[in-house]
Write a protein that holds these residues in place. Sequence first.
Motif, short mmCIF file in Angstrom:
data_model
loop_
_atom_site.label_atom_id
_atom_site.label_comp_id
_atom_site.label_asym_id
_atom_site.label_seq_id
_atom_site.Cartn_x
_atom_site.Cartn_y
_atom_site.Cartn_z
N CYS A 224 0.87 -1.18 -0.08
CA CYS A 224 -0.15 -0.04 0.07
C CYS A 224 0.87 1.21 0.20
N THR A 225 0.39 2.18 -0.55
CA THR A 225 1.02 3.61 -0.41
C THR A 225 -0.22 4.60 -0.78
N ASP A 226 -0.05 5.89 -0.43
CA ASP A 226 -0.72 7.00 -0.59
C ASP A 226 -0.35 7.98 -1.88
N ILE A 227 -1.34 8.33 -2.40
CA ILE A 227 -1.06 9.25 -3.86
C ILE A 227 -0.82 10.55 -3.27
N THR A 228 0.30 11.16 -3.36
CA THR A 228 0.47 12.69 -3.03
C THR A 228 1.27 13.21 -4.22
N GLY A 229 2.34 14.00 -3.77
CA GLY A 229 3.21 14.83 -4.77
C GLY A 229 3.72 14.34 -6.00
N PHE A 230 4.11 12.97 -6.05
CA PHE A 230 4.53 12.35 -7.48
C PHE A 230 3.44 11.82 -8.19
N GLY A 231 2.19 11.86 -7.80
CA GLY A 231 0.83 11.57 -8.67
C GLY A 231 0.94 10.24 -8.75
N PHE A 232 -0.26 9.72 -9.35
CA PHE A 232 -0.44 8.23 -9.60
C PHE A 232 0.52 7.36 -10.04
N LEU A 233 1.05 7.77 -11.38
CA LEU A 233 2.11 7.09 -11.91
C LEU A 233 3.25 7.27 -10.94
N GLY A 234 3.59 8.22 -10.38
CA GLY A 234 4.89 8.29 -9.65
C GLY A 234 5.06 7.61 -8.38
N HIS A 235 3.68 7.55 -7.77
CA HIS A 235 3.92 6.51 -6.60
C HIS A 235 3.83 4.95 -7.15
N LEU A 236 3.06 4.85 -8.01
CA LEU A 236 2.90 3.60 -8.63
C LEU A 236 4.16 2.99 -8.89
N ALA A 237 5.13 3.75 -9.73
CA ALA A 237 6.45 3.70 -10.23
C ALA A 237 7.31 3.02 -8.75
N GLU A 238 7.26 3.78 -7.91
CA GLU A 238 7.93 3.34 -6.67
C GLU A 238 7.40 1.94 -6.01
N MET A 239 6.49 1.67 -6.39
CA MET A 239 6.05 0.27 -6.25
C MET A 239 6.72 -0.71 -6.94
N VAL A 240 6.76 -0.22 -8.13
CA VAL A 240 7.31 -1.29 -9.39
C VAL A 240 8.64 -1.60 -9.68
N LEU A 298 -2.81 11.36 -14.95
CA LEU A 298 -2.02 10.18 -14.00
C LEU A 298 -0.89 10.75 -13.52
N PHE A 299 -0.25 11.81 -14.03
CA PHE A 299 0.96 12.36 -13.28
C PHE A 299 0.90 13.67 -12.43
N ASP A 300 -0.56 14.08 -12.42
CA ASP A 300 -0.91 15.25 -11.69
C ASP A 300 -0.61 14.96 -10.12
N PRO A 301 0.29 16.01 -9.71
CA PRO A 301 0.62 15.65 -8.28
C PRO A 301 -0.48 16.20 -7.07
N GLN A 302 -0.95 15.16 -6.32
CA GLN A 302 -1.83 15.18 -5.29
C GLN A 302 -1.61 15.53 -4.06
N THR A 303 -2.44 16.28 -3.31
CA THR A 303 -2.59 16.66 -1.98
C THR A 303 -3.60 15.57 -1.31
N SER A 304 -3.13 15.13 -0.32
CA SER A 304 -4.09 14.34 0.63
C SER A 304 -4.96 13.24 -0.37
N GLY A 305 -4.05 12.75 -1.45
CA GLY A 305 -4.79 11.50 -2.32
C GLY A 305 -5.18 10.31 -1.52
N GLY A 306 -5.68 9.38 -2.36
CA GLY A 306 -6.38 8.14 -1.56
C GLY A 306 -5.15 7.02 -1.52
N LEU A 307 -5.59 6.04 -1.08
CA LEU A 307 -4.60 4.82 -0.99
C LEU A 307 -4.61 4.04 -2.21
#
Length: 348
Positions: A224-240, A298-307
């Motif tokens: 699990c991670t939360d989606i914040t400043g790196f955006g959906f694909l940025g945080h997904l990339a950290e998982m991958v 999909l690259f938009d930086p999120q603030t207090s995004g979802g899990l």
Amino acid sequence: MTHEKIRLTQTVKGAGCAAKLAPGVLDKALCGLDLPVDPNLLVGLERADDAGVYRVSNDLALVQTLDFFPPMVDDPYSFGQIAAANALSDIYAMGGVPKTAMNIVAFPAKTMDISILRSIIEGGLDKIREAGVVLIGGHTVEDSELKYGLSVTGYIHPDRILTKKNLLIGDLLILTKPLGTGIIATAIKAGLAGQDLTDRVTLAMTTLNRDAALTMDEFPVHACTDITGFGFLGHLAEMVVDSGKGVRIRSANVPMYPEAIEWASMGLIPAGAYNNRNFRGAIVDFSSNVSQRIQDLLFDPQTSGGLLIAVAAMEAESLVTALKAKGIDTAAIVGEVISEPVERIIVE
Ligand code: CO
Ligand code: CO
Ligand code: CO
């Protein structure tokens, strides 16, 4: 209660998280430095995760995080709520339970009314209380730019830590909040967003990820991670990256604010989205039917995004149903973990 508004300035770019250092800057600054080692350090800097984890005993570990940033909305109370919900989120993203918090404040005392700071801290306290957390201290400095956030400490069982790593082939990926808050924050600053949308997005950003975390705790979640400043694909990339697995995303299933899609096609995109694409774009393959504006979302930086939750496929539908039963209406299955191509993200 009525209160003064924060005057959002030009120096504040994009969503709060987008105003962070560019991706990778901290990595470069830390590169080659000798970090202290300790066998009880379960999650530390060597594997950037949502929060650090330190084992106290066989059944208790501390989970610790810190987040602060400049305002992305002009209402101080809402900003306090958003910043606190965002900081608490990293504890939830690890599977932890937040316990204590400390305020981090940078305040332009010479040019800004102290009542603004009071409202911000009240907003933060509101979320701290809702999370069942106690405020135990903090630190304030004078600065030309307003910033607020929290350092949060929580509890976690050492065997139940949900890191970003540990994707299993066949897992389905669930996202709990819609994307587009960075683009909408840019629109708010440009005076383009109406009150109704501002209210809806503010409500989403102030919503704690606690209920999502409590719900996923009952399911076979692997990462699990939360989606914040790196955006959906940025945080997904950290998982991958370094997982030995790949991911396929079905972009049509990813929850997004329709208004943000509209503004993206007009080019209203925060600088952070471009940084995120430059940083992680190389491991993403978009199929030709994925429009530029959807790619930008999909690259938009999120603030207090979802899990973003990786769960055993057989239980994924039940988890979405359980999340919706908790009022998390936007939760959706957005993709799956695949064996090949290794460490790449396919977006269809
Ligand atoms: Co995080
Ligand atoms: Co964080
Ligand atoms: Co996590």
